[in-house]
Design an enzyme around this catalytic site. Structure first.
Site, PDB file in Angstrom:
ATOM      1  N   ARG A   1       0.763  -1.166   0.163  1.00  0.00           N
ATOM      2  CA  ARG A   1       0.252   0.001   0.096  1.00  0.00           C
ATOM      3  C   ARG A   1       0.973   1.220   0.064  1.00  0.00           C
ATOM      4  NH1 ARG A   1      -4.691  -0.160   4.515  1.00  0.00           N
ATOM      5  NH2 ARG A   1      -2.834   0.388   5.904  1.00  0.00           N
TER       6      ARG A   1
ATOM      7  N   THR B   1      -1.405   7.400  -0.788  1.00  0.00           N
ATOM      8  CA  THR B   1      -2.719   7.347  -1.280  1.00  0.00           C
ATOM      9  C   THR B   1      -3.380   6.082  -0.601  1.00  0.00           C
ATOM     10  OG1 THR B   1      -1.919   5.817  -2.903  1.00  0.00           O
ATOM     11  CG2 THR B   1      -1.740   8.001  -3.426  1.00  0.00           C
TER      12      THR B   1
ATOM     13  N   ASP C   1       0.901  -3.622  11.805  1.00  0.00           N
ATOM     14  CA  ASP C   1       1.292  -3.876  10.615  1.00  0.00           C
ATOM     15  C   ASP C   1       1.775  -5.695  10.505  1.00  0.00           C
ATOM     16  OD1 ASP C   1       3.131  -4.536   8.400  1.00  0.00           O
ATOM     17  OD2 ASP C   1       3.040  -2.149   7.939  1.00  0.00           O
TER      18      ASP C   1
ATOM     19  N   ASP D   1       5.336  -6.401   9.241  1.00  0.00           N
ATOM     20  CA  ASP D   1       6.530  -6.080  10.070  1.00  0.00           C
ATOM     21  C   ASP D   1       6.550  -6.940  11.354  1.00  0.00           C
ATOM     22  OD1 ASP D   1       7.434  -3.876   8.786  1.00  0.00           O
ATOM     23  OD2 ASP D   1       6.220  -2.355   9.632  1.00  0.00           O
TER      24      ASP D   1
END
Ligand code: PRP
Ligand code: URA
Length: 214
Positions: free
Chosen positions: A109, A113, A205, A208
């Site tokens: 991603r 945006t 995340d 991560d």
């Protein structure tokens, strides 16, 4: 509590899955444990998501007598993880469907945006003949999954199921509107996204946390 989800969405609320998802959510869970749990949850989810695999009748001799048995009919399967975080779900699935082929879709991603940028796609040549399990632990806006399904359909994939660990309503709604035939299996459902389109409460995340990059 009534979640009011579309019919194509199945929340796998088995106690073992719920317990393991709770540990994933905990920010103090180590990378090692997080990775192991993603794999275990994927195996448990795969067990449910393969429930409708075709079987055929067969016969064997036990040490005692003749027995009528069931065997898998040999439906061809493909696992397609979305890089990076989807990779964490592959081993758990392969533990139960070891002959599945594995394709890869690379996507991230854009931070500004929030739209998916795809950078890689390699699928089994005969993807059109395979039942496909698309793997990504997180569905937030749904943009990554919609883009992945489009890429797979352009390459011939027809029978697609999505396995995700945490799904947010926004993503589920968008995916269902675009692809009502795609069954979505999730281990947990969260209502909200924050201003950066992270799932709330979510687990942070996923990439991560699986790979220890933060
Ligand atoms: C995460 C996640 C999904 C995507 C979900 O990947 O694994 O692919 O975000 O967001 P969406 O539903 O709003 O599209 P990310 O972009 O962080 O890439 P990574 O796995 O390489 O960290
Ligand atoms: N991707 C993640 O890894 N986590 C989120 O909460 C949203 C997208």
């Amino acid at each position: 509590m009534e979640l009011n989800l579309p019919n194509n969405v199945i929340v796998l609320d088995h106690p073992l899955i719920q317990h393991k998802v709770g540990i994933l959510r905990d920010k103090t869970t180590s990378t090692k444990v997080f990775r192991e749990l993603v794999s275990e949850i994927s195996m448990l989810m795969g067990y449910e998501a393969t429930r409708d695999l075709a079987v055929v009748d067969a016969e064997v001799e036990t040490p005692i007598a003749h027995a009528k048995i069931k065997q898998l009919a040999g439906t061809k399967l493909a696992l397609v993880p979305i890089l990076r975080a989807g990779l964490g779900m592959v081993d758990g699935m392969l533990a139960i469907v070891p002959s599945a082929r594995v394709g890869h879709i690379g996507m991230f991603r854009d931070h500004d945006t929030l739209l998916p940028i795809d950078y890689y796609c390699k699928l089994p040549e005969d993807i059109d003949q395979r039942d496909v399990f698309l793997l990504d632990p997180m569905v937030a806006t749904g943009g990554s999954i919609i883009s992945a399904i489009k890429s797979m359909q352009e390459r011939g994939a027809v029978n697609i199921k999505l396995l995700c660990i945490i799904a947010a309503r926004e993503g589920i709604t968008k995916i269902t509107e675009a692809y009502p035939d795609v069954k979505i299996y999730c281990a947990a459902f969260d209502e909200e996204l924050d201003e950066n389109a992270y799932i709330v409460p979510g687990l942070g995340d996923a990439g991560d946390r699986i790979f220890g990059t933060k």
